[in-house]
Design a protein around this motif. Structure first.
Motif, PDB file in Angstrom:
ATOM      1  N   THR A 145       4.068 -14.741  -1.798  1.00  0.00           N
ATOM      2  CA  THR A 145       5.019 -14.624  -2.900  1.00  0.00           C
ATOM      3  C   THR A 145       4.415 -13.867  -4.083  1.00  0.00           C
ATOM      4  N   SER A 146       3.117 -13.986  -4.289  1.00  0.00           N
ATOM      5  CA  SER A 146       2.477 -13.216  -5.360  1.00  0.00           C
ATOM      6  C   SER A 146       2.516 -11.724  -5.043  1.00  0.00           C
ATOM      7  N   ALA A 147       2.276 -11.373  -3.787  1.00  0.00           N
ATOM      8  CA  ALA A 147       2.344  -9.959  -3.393  1.00  0.00           C
ATOM      9  C   ALA A 147       3.761  -9.417  -3.561  1.00  0.00           C
ATOM     10  N   LEU A 148       4.752 -10.177  -3.133  1.00  0.00           N
ATOM     11  CA  LEU A 148       6.145  -9.769  -3.313  1.00  0.00           C
ATOM     12  C   LEU A 148       6.479  -9.599  -4.791  1.00  0.00           C
ATOM     13  N   THR A 149       6.087 -10.569  -5.567  1.00  0.00           N
ATOM     14  CA  THR A 149       6.396 -10.543  -6.993  1.00  0.00           C
ATOM     15  C   THR A 149       5.699  -9.380  -7.682  1.00  0.00           C
ATOM     16  N   TYR A 150       4.457  -9.103  -7.275  1.00  0.00           N
ATOM     17  CA  TYR A 150       3.745  -7.954  -7.831  1.00  0.00           C
ATOM     18  C   TYR A 150       4.508  -6.664  -7.558  1.00  0.00           C
ATOM     19  N   HIS A 151       4.957  -6.479  -6.316  1.00  0.00           N
ATOM     20  CA  HIS A 151       5.683  -5.247  -5.965  1.00  0.00           C
ATOM     21  C   HIS A 151       7.006  -5.154  -6.718  1.00  0.00           C
ATOM     22  N   LEU A 152       7.707  -6.269  -6.852  1.00  0.00           N
ATOM     23  CA  LEU A 152       8.965  -6.257  -7.601  1.00  0.00           C
ATOM     24  C   LEU A 152       8.713  -5.969  -9.084  1.00  0.00           C
ATOM     25  N   TRP A 153       7.645  -6.506  -9.630  1.00  0.00           N
ATOM     26  CA  TRP A 153       7.290  -6.238 -11.020  1.00  0.00           C
ATOM     27  C   TRP A 153       6.927  -4.773 -11.206  1.00  0.00           C
ATOM     28  N   ARG A 154       6.099  -4.263 -10.309  1.00  0.00           N
ATOM     29  CA  ARG A 154       5.687  -2.859 -10.392  1.00  0.00           C
ATOM     30  C   ARG A 154       6.895  -1.928 -10.303  1.00  0.00           C
ATOM     31  N   ASP A 155       7.800  -2.241  -9.380  1.00  0.00           N
ATOM     32  CA  ASP A 155       8.986  -1.403  -9.230  1.00  0.00           C
ATOM     33  C   ASP A 155       9.919  -1.513 -10.430  1.00  0.00           C
ATOM     34  N   SER A 156       9.897  -2.652 -11.121  1.00  0.00           N
ATOM     35  CA  SER A 156      10.731  -2.781 -12.321  1.00  0.00           C
ATOM     36  C   SER A 156      10.157  -1.958 -13.470  1.00  0.00           C
ATOM     37  N   LEU A 157       8.851  -1.714 -13.447  1.00  0.00           N
ATOM     38  CA  LEU A 157       8.233  -0.891 -14.486  1.00  0.00           C
ATOM     39  C   LEU A 157       8.490   0.591 -14.255  1.00  0.00           C
ATOM     40  N   TYR A 158       8.571   0.987 -12.990  1.00  0.00           N
ATOM     41  CA  TYR A 158       8.763   2.384 -12.630  1.00  0.00           C
ATOM     42  C   TYR A 158       9.990   2.498 -11.732  1.00  0.00           C
ATOM     43  N   PRO A 159      11.178   2.557 -12.334  1.00  0.00           N
ATOM     44  CA  PRO A 159      12.394   2.663 -11.518  1.00  0.00           C
ATOM     45  C   PRO A 159      12.354   3.888 -10.619  1.00  0.00           C
ATOM     46  N   VAL A 160      13.224   3.892  -9.625  1.00  0.00           N
ATOM     47  CA  VAL A 160      13.219   4.922  -8.590  1.00  0.00           C
ATOM     48  C   VAL A 160      13.452   6.318  -9.158  1.00  0.00           C
TER      49      VAL A 160
END
Length: 170
Positions: A145-160
Motif C-alpha cells: 500500500t505504501s508503494a501504491l500510495t507513493y505512485h498515486l502521490w507522484r502522479d498527482s504531482l505530475y499530471p499526465v
C-alpha cells in the motif's frame, strides 16, 4: 477462545467500518486516473485483504493480552498502548486516503505506521512469538500500500499533461 478474544478480533474493524459508511460511494475509483497502475488492486480486493489482516492482528493482540494475564494493568500499557496507537494511525490513513484524497499525507502516515508496526512486533516478540510473527503479513501489506500510495502521490504531482522530470546522467 473466550468472548474477549472475539472482541480483540473485531475491534480493529471498527475504524474501517466507520470509514466505509462515510466513503463507500467514493471507494470504487480510488486507484483510477489518467495513469492507473496496472498492479493496483480493485477496492474490493483491498477491503478483503484489509479485513483478513485486521482480524489476524486483532487475534495477535489478544494473544499478547492473554499472555500478560488479561485484565488491565501496567504490564499491558506498552505492548497494547503501542498497538492502540498504530491501530489509530491505520484508521487515520483510511480517512486521509479515501475522504481527504491526499496521497502525500497518507504516505507519511503509512511510513509512520510501518515503523509503529515494526516496533509493536519487537515489543510483542518476548511476550508471544506467534503474535509478533502474525504482524509480518501486515508489514507486507503496508509495503504494497505504501508503494501504491507513493505512485498515486507522484502522479498527482505530475499530471499526465505535464512532462515528468527526467534524471540527469553525469
Amino acid at each position: 477462545m473466550r468472548l474477549q478474544g472475539a472482541i480483540f478480533v473485531l475491534l480493529p474493524h471498527l475504524g474501517p467500518i466507520l470509514v466505509w459508511l462515510f466513503t463507500r460511494d467514493h471507494m470504487s475509483g480510488w486507484c483510477e486516473g489518467p495513469r492507473m497502475l496496472s498492479w493496483c488492486p480493485f477496492y474490493k480486493v483491498l477491503l478483503l485483504v484489509q479485513t483478513a489482516i485486521y482480524s489476524v492482528v486483532g487475534y495477535a493482540s489478544y494473544l499478547v493480552w492473554n499472555d500478560l494475564g488479561g485484565g488491565l494493568g501496567w504490564p499491558l500499557a506498552l505492548p497494547l498502548g503501542l498497538y492502540a496507537v498504530q491501530l489509530t494511525i491505520s484508521w487515520t490513513v483510511l480517512v486521509v486516503f479515501f475522504t481527504v484524497h491526499n496521497p502525500g499525507l497518507a504516505l507519511l502516515h503509512l511510513l509512520l505506521l510501518f515503523g509503529l508496526v515494526v516496533s509493536t512486533a519487537l515489543i510483542w516478540h518476548p511476550i508471544n512469538k506467534l503474535a509478533a510473527l502474525l504482524l509480518l503479513p501486515y508489514l507486507a501489506w503496508l509495503t504494497v500500500t505504501s508503494a501504491l500510495t507513493y505512485h498515486l502521490w507522484r502522479d498527482s504531482l505530475y499530471p499526465v499533461h505535464q512532462p515528468q522530470p527526467t534524471e540527469k546522467s553525469d
